[in-house]
Scaffold this active site. Sequence first.
Site, PDB file in Angstrom:
ATOM      1  N   GLU A  40      54.000  37.621  27.575  1.00  0.00           N
ATOM      2  CA  GLU A  40      54.694  37.357  26.315  1.00  0.00           C
ATOM      3  C   GLU A  40      55.898  36.438  26.455  1.00  0.00           C
ATOM      4  O   GLU A  40      56.105  35.543  25.633  1.00  0.00           O
ATOM      5  CB  GLU A  40      55.140  38.676  25.673  1.00  0.00           C
ATOM      6  CG  GLU A  40      54.024  39.448  24.975  1.00  0.00           C
ATOM      7  CD  GLU A  40      53.121  40.227  25.901  1.00  0.00           C
ATOM      8  OE1 GLU A  40      53.422  40.323  27.111  1.00  0.00           O
ATOM      9  OE2 GLU A  40      52.103  40.762  25.433  1.00  0.00           O
TER      10      GLU A  40
ATOM     11  N   HIS B  65      54.187  52.010  21.296  1.00  0.00           N
ATOM     12  CA  HIS B  65      53.451  51.123  20.383  1.00  0.00           C
ATOM     13  C   HIS B  65      53.848  51.330  18.931  1.00  0.00           C
ATOM     14  O   HIS B  65      53.145  50.904  18.034  1.00  0.00           O
ATOM     15  CB  HIS B  65      51.944  51.372  20.514  1.00  0.00           C
ATOM     16  CG  HIS B  65      51.316  50.711  21.690  1.00  0.00           C
ATOM     17  ND1 HIS B  65      51.539  51.123  22.979  1.00  0.00           N
ATOM     18  CD2 HIS B  65      50.476  49.649  21.782  1.00  0.00           C
ATOM     19  CE1 HIS B  65      50.834  50.363  23.817  1.00  0.00           C
ATOM     20  NE2 HIS B  65      50.187  49.460  23.112  1.00  0.00           N
TER      21      HIS B  65
HETATM   22  C1  LIG Z   1      53.073  43.794  27.094  1.00  0.00           C
HETATM   23  C2  LIG Z   1      51.763  44.102  26.460  1.00  0.00           C
HETATM   24  N1  LIG Z   1      51.021  43.107  25.942  1.00  0.00           N
HETATM   25  C3  LIG Z   1      49.831  43.351  25.370  1.00  0.00           C
HETATM   26  C4  LIG Z   1      49.347  44.634  25.288  1.00  0.00           C
HETATM   27  C5  LIG Z   1      47.985  44.914  24.642  1.00  0.00           C
HETATM   28  N2  LIG Z   1      47.000  45.242  25.703  1.00  0.00           N
HETATM   29  C6  LIG Z   1      46.752  46.515  26.034  1.00  0.00           C
HETATM   30  S1  LIG Z   1      45.694  46.621  27.330  1.00  0.00           S
HETATM   31  C7  LIG Z   1      45.554  44.949  27.464  1.00  0.00           C
HETATM   32  C8  LIG Z   1      44.664  44.365  28.527  1.00  0.00           C
HETATM   33  C9  LIG Z   1      45.069  44.771  29.912  1.00  0.00           C
HETATM   34  O1  LIG Z   1      44.061  44.430  30.841  1.00  0.00           O
HETATM   35  P1  LIG Z   1      44.136  44.840  32.371  1.00  0.00           P
HETATM   36  O2  LIG Z   1      45.531  44.672  32.870  1.00  0.00           O
HETATM   37  O3  LIG Z   1      43.072  44.097  33.099  1.00  0.00           O
HETATM   38  O4  LIG Z   1      43.850  46.404  32.416  1.00  0.00           O
HETATM   39  P2  LIG Z   1      42.483  47.146  32.019  1.00  0.00           P
HETATM   40  O5  LIG Z   1      42.564  47.427  30.553  1.00  0.00           O
HETATM   41  O6  LIG Z   1      41.354  46.220  32.389  1.00  0.00           O
HETATM   42  O7  LIG Z   1      42.491  48.412  32.814  1.00  0.00           O
HETATM   43  C10 LIG Z   1      46.329  44.322  26.498  1.00  0.00           C
HETATM   44  C11 LIG Z   1      46.425  42.863  26.305  1.00  0.00           C
HETATM   45  C12 LIG Z   1      50.165  45.673  25.806  1.00  0.00           C
HETATM   46  N3  LIG Z   1      49.783  46.951  25.727  1.00  0.00           N
HETATM   47  N4  LIG Z   1      51.332  45.371  26.401  1.00  0.00           N
END
Ligand SMILES: Cc1ncc(C[n+]2csc(CCOP(=O)(O)OP(=O)(O)O)c2C)c(N)n1
Lengths: 325, 325, 353, 353
Positions: A59, A128
């Site tokens: 971000e 959230h």
């Molecule tokens: C700072 C932030 N940005 C965006 C999100 C929304 N979000 C939640 S999970 C996710 C993807 C994360 O992917 P990864 O790190 O590969 O973990 P996985 O879900 O594959 O275990 C996003 C973009 C968030 N929770 N926090």
Amino acid sequence: MKITYREALNQAMCEEMERDNRVFLMGEEVAEYNGAYKVSQGMLEKFGPKRVIDTPITELGFAGLGVGASMAGLRPIIEFMTWNFAILALDQIVNAAAKMKYMSGGQYSCPMVFRGAGGSAARVGSQHSQALENWMANVPGLKVVMPSNPADAKGLLKAAIRDNDTVCFIENEINYGDVGEVPDGEYIIPLGKADVKRPGKDVTIVAHSRMTGFALEAAAELAKQGIDAEVIDPRTIRPLDEATILGSVAKTNRCVVVEEGWRFAGIGAEISARIMEKGFDDLDAPVARVTGKDVPMAYAANLERMTLPSVAEIVEAARVVTNRA
Amino acid sequence: MKITYREALNQAMCEEMERDNRVFLMGEEVAEYNGAYKVSQGMLEKFGPKRVIDTPITELGFAGLGVGASMAGLRPIIEFMTWNFAILALDQIVNAAAKMKYMSGGQYSCPMVFRGAGGSAARVGSQHSQALENWMANVPGLKVVMPSNPADAKGLLKAAIRDNDTVCFIENEINYGDVGEVPDGEYIIPLGKADVKRPGKDVTIVAHSRMTGFALEAAAELAKQGIDAEVIDPRTIRPLDEATILGSVAKTNRCVVVEEGWRFAGIGAEISARIMEKGFDDLDAPVARVTGKDVPMAYAANLERMTLPSVAEIVEAARVVTNRA
Amino acid sequence: MSAKQKQAAKSAKGLEFEGRSYDVDTLHAMHDSMLFIRRFEEKAGQLYGLKKIGGFCHLCNGQEAVCVGMEHAAQPTDYMMTSYRDHGHILARGSDPTAVMAELLGRAGGIVKGKGGSMHMFDIDKNFAGGNGIVGEQVPIGLGFGFSSWYKDDGRVTMCIMGDGGINQGGVYESFNMAALWKLPIVFVIENNQYAMGTALNRASAETHLFKRGISFKIPGMQIDGMDVLAVEKHMTEALEHARSGEGPILVEAVTYRYRGHSMSDPATYRTREEVDEWRTGRDPIARLQQQMIDAGLATEEHFKEKDKEIKKEVNTVAKDAEAQPEPDPSELWTDVYSDPIEGAYPYPGKVG
Amino acid sequence: MSAKQKQAAKSAKGLEFEGRSYDVDTLHAMHDSMLFIRRFEEKAGQLYGLKKIGGFCHLCNGQEAVCVGMEHAAQPTDYMMTSYRDHGHILARGSDPTAVMAELLGRAGGIVKGKGGSMHMFDIDKNFAGGNGIVGEQVPIGLGFGFSSWYKDDGRVTMCIMGDGGINQGGVYESFNMAALWKLPIVFVIENNQYAMGTALNRASAETHLFKRGISFKIPGMQIDGMDVLAVEKHMTEALEHARSGEGPILVEAVTYRYRGHSMSDPATYRTREEVDEWRTGRDPIARLQQQMIDAGLATEEHFKEKDKEIKKEVNTVAKDAEAQPEPDPSELWTDVYSDPIEGAYPYPGKVG
Ligand SMILES: Cc1ncc(C[n+]2csc(CCOP(=O)(O)OP(=O)(O)O)c2C)c(N)n1
Ligand SMILES: Cc1ncc(C[n+]2csc(CCOP(=O)(O)OP(=O)(O)O)c2C)c(N)n1
Ligand SMILES: [Mg+2]
Ligand SMILES: [Mg+2]
């Protein structure tokens, strides 16, 4: 035409991107996934990968990218999946975008929109579920806009994209599915203008974003109890159309301010303080605030309900300020 | 003993570190450089490199380090060279430290202090001159403390370090050199207690941090004009000792709130709104606010002076609320 | 019979992986733990479908070998923290499954009293420090746990887990630098399930060999097969020893796959059926261990069928007991905000306005 | 006479550096620009001592070769942004020195009207985009300028400058990843003057070879002698070509040294006299170029003495003219906050309360 709040936002972005090819949309999952909340549905297909861009989960980085791109003459729309995550990007919003024009003696400016869902969704817990509009609204150089229905969503977002300043455009996830009449094509609502969502003479209720709906429900309930409430949605939080609010209070002499966020130094505090300063003699009762409870948002359904302002609390507050309690 | 505000903070940290070896100080330039503003003078020598630690310039990272360390049983003091830079670390303060106890159902907590200089220094421009206490004070889970003189600096910092919650301790660079009488050794001022810095009967002036000094100057000037002002320093911004403020307003019936920061949704707005809610009938005039101007801070000396609240503005506001203007 | 399986079969009393041997009891423990997590997540999925679980719900089906292998390599006193995809990890650590399920249901007996939900599980007795909803936020926090072990010299290691999307967050690199600079006892584990929501790894990362993401900070890294619980246990043991020995942090990239969507609301149309099947049927960590144990004559298919029935029953009981719990008492709204609430100052503890 | 000088002397009409030749006019231009910056900073230091300049004031004495070599390698249309240590860079770009000095003095004719001061210099006509007071903040901003060139395909390259302390900020790595992922035309320049305030490089960075900080993101890097203007020009030319050709970002670590304290208020007791002298007298970029030019018969000591007098006079005039300016008009307090101020909404443009 009746469309959803989500579609209205999509329409606003598409129309502005067709009009001005300096406008682009960037954020997490906005392109191939069509948006985490489907606000950018179909936009990748329509505008291609150069103007609708998926980012890594960074971000601070892509907010800063937007700041730099706007300084270089583009018109970025930077989507935060939710504003909760914008806390990581705040330095670029507050220290760069908001101050750039002033710091540079007017040479550079940051005409851009930071947008996404603010406030709480449903059952997503404390990290959230927070309303940060008061932080943004505290900062000179920023404009803060929060639509409460589909038509406003379209008209305000189009205005925000055309505005030559940095606009923090805060949507609400729970409103995304709301359906309403929205004018097609060129429909622009000027920033800095409040809207009287329901006229009334006994008490003024000021509420923004999702709380506007709560206030209207409360007004309906109050009507049954013989209290005629006027509901005002500021729509733009900064700068605030206080004239409309003060005018209403001059008529009703009573006011309740509603906000989803925490009370301490919130939007309600500012509006209450302004009425104190500019409408003191109009008041027959102290302005009352109905706000989110002073706790982080819990996951459990019952605790979540208790944390948020309720229609019942608004009704009760209106009864108190009208001496009916 | 007469010492500076800076030395008082140093004394508080040294005494608490001697008392409790779980307490450590970490931040940029705190160790070998003895602090960018010399607040940690001599502490590296006294406590060694394990307890007084220089960090890379990574505010988000070392703020989070403090959060984790506090969860693991230590009592971190995390210094931000100034609070302006804490904007980069806000996610760890607001989403982690403030919510940890609630999110974890009471299992983990973050007993720690984030400290450093807030507000404007002298001629350092817009990015180095902002007052963010209203953002921190908005958030449940945090406590916000702002000392206005050397004795308070010591007594409040010792209380903050011993407190079992996360305390945002906001100092003021321009006050660092102020000299005052400070009790040696065990001297603790409980959090959440305001202090009447000057008793008076005609008007209540509420001011914190550097503005307390401005308010006292204004009170002296007002005295010459036959207006007897009571000056209240909340000292703890969150939670706020409003009883002391409301009690004073019940006596004076008039109030001016002063803050260095921007007005919109600031501390003054909250205090004004609270007086509206709890002291409405005591008011003979609307509460007035004297705040920083709604612009970024400029570098030029004349513009900087104009941006900050002035003693003259406080005097004028007091005259207005006392109908002497 | 694969080379690895042949090699494994060598030792009758157990299995071997790259020279490290696992006795029958350990193998059964690992298997049962993985299978329990699998069935637990499936049950959570059902309850979500029935709207008994709300909000976001991120399941870890397919990633069980990472959860279980890591836990078997670690000491109970070692610290662990991860993202919102935390059910499997906290169960592997040995937390009460009924409390975890009750948390998902938002009940009084939830592991965090119903206040956190799926994304915010904590168990201080198991040294499980969350459960974070902000992507990457747990990394600086993990740095702090590692710092505390360095400060106290308590011999603990912190396992700080992040995803292939989370690894791009700036706070991660600030933490890598400090961890390496001060040689803190931390194993940074990257659960590379190859997607961050709908974003494939190569669309988000310039360097897709995630174990190399520490090179710029002098942190060594290794890539391991996250679908093989023995590989995870073996290499996590090495990584933990490295960190415990005072040599500083190390990165472990566990290549794995999530069978389900990102969260319950994600149809996961960004992946082909074929791709999912290749991993699900071709590389499933549970089926793989079962086959290895059968081939080595350590267990029979019948046994695993029985065990599965048993575990399903267990999980049903867990769900029933959790559902039987009431919602949190309304008074809980106001608890756990402060450790030292200040009476008589505003906002007033436990009061509105 | 060093090897390099010998090699240089080879070409009578100019100097050569690693096969790249520089004609006399170019060499004089580079020299004069470096010397001007040196004298300008000294004057700024004096005016600070006289309390005519306030706040923070970060001088770049010793780093002139980086400012000038980079600028000579770049196109005027290329973008540049840096930290608060910005005087040398904006002067090298060719901004009006009187406006820069007036800014330091907080005068109406300052390059940003007296609103920014030492840390916030901007000159849009010279594509100089600041002047940032928040360490590392200019890096994501530079990413955005690079993105804009990619978006418009305008052939420009962004020179994004940071310090050896700033490189640890998380936003830097978020930017590295996106720049590399999308192959944006950016040269990330690290001014490694070996200290971040009082913190020596090795106390803040696990990897002290800063040109390697991009490896984890597949960004190539080079380390160059930041005390040799020819080396800087030569290698920045290569780096700019690399970025302009569409191959993506590249990192340039210029090893340099600041002669003065971090800011005017820093006594810099964290460094030994010997160390400072070694750089100041042993490796000074201006003296070095003068010697090379004299050895090559391209100029005489007398010439440089004369030139120095000339420049000092120029700088004195600049200072006098700047000091003669009034403070900004009070009305400027309210300008430049918004491009589209909204009348009739609160807070009201240009009004208190
Ligand atoms: C700072 C932030 N940005 C965006 C999100 C929304 N979000 C939640 S999970 C996710 C993807 C994360 O992917 P990864 O790190 O590969 O973990 P996985 O879900 O594959 O275990 C996003 C973009 C968030 N929770 N926090
Ligand atoms: C985010 C942030 N943290 C801390 C500071 C205070 N500060 C100003 S300059 C500086 C040192 C930067 O060193 P380096 O990046 O090496 O640049 P140099 O001063 O050597 O040119 C620090 C810590 C700041 N301005 N911004
Ligand atoms: Mg992933
Ligand atoms: Mg440096």
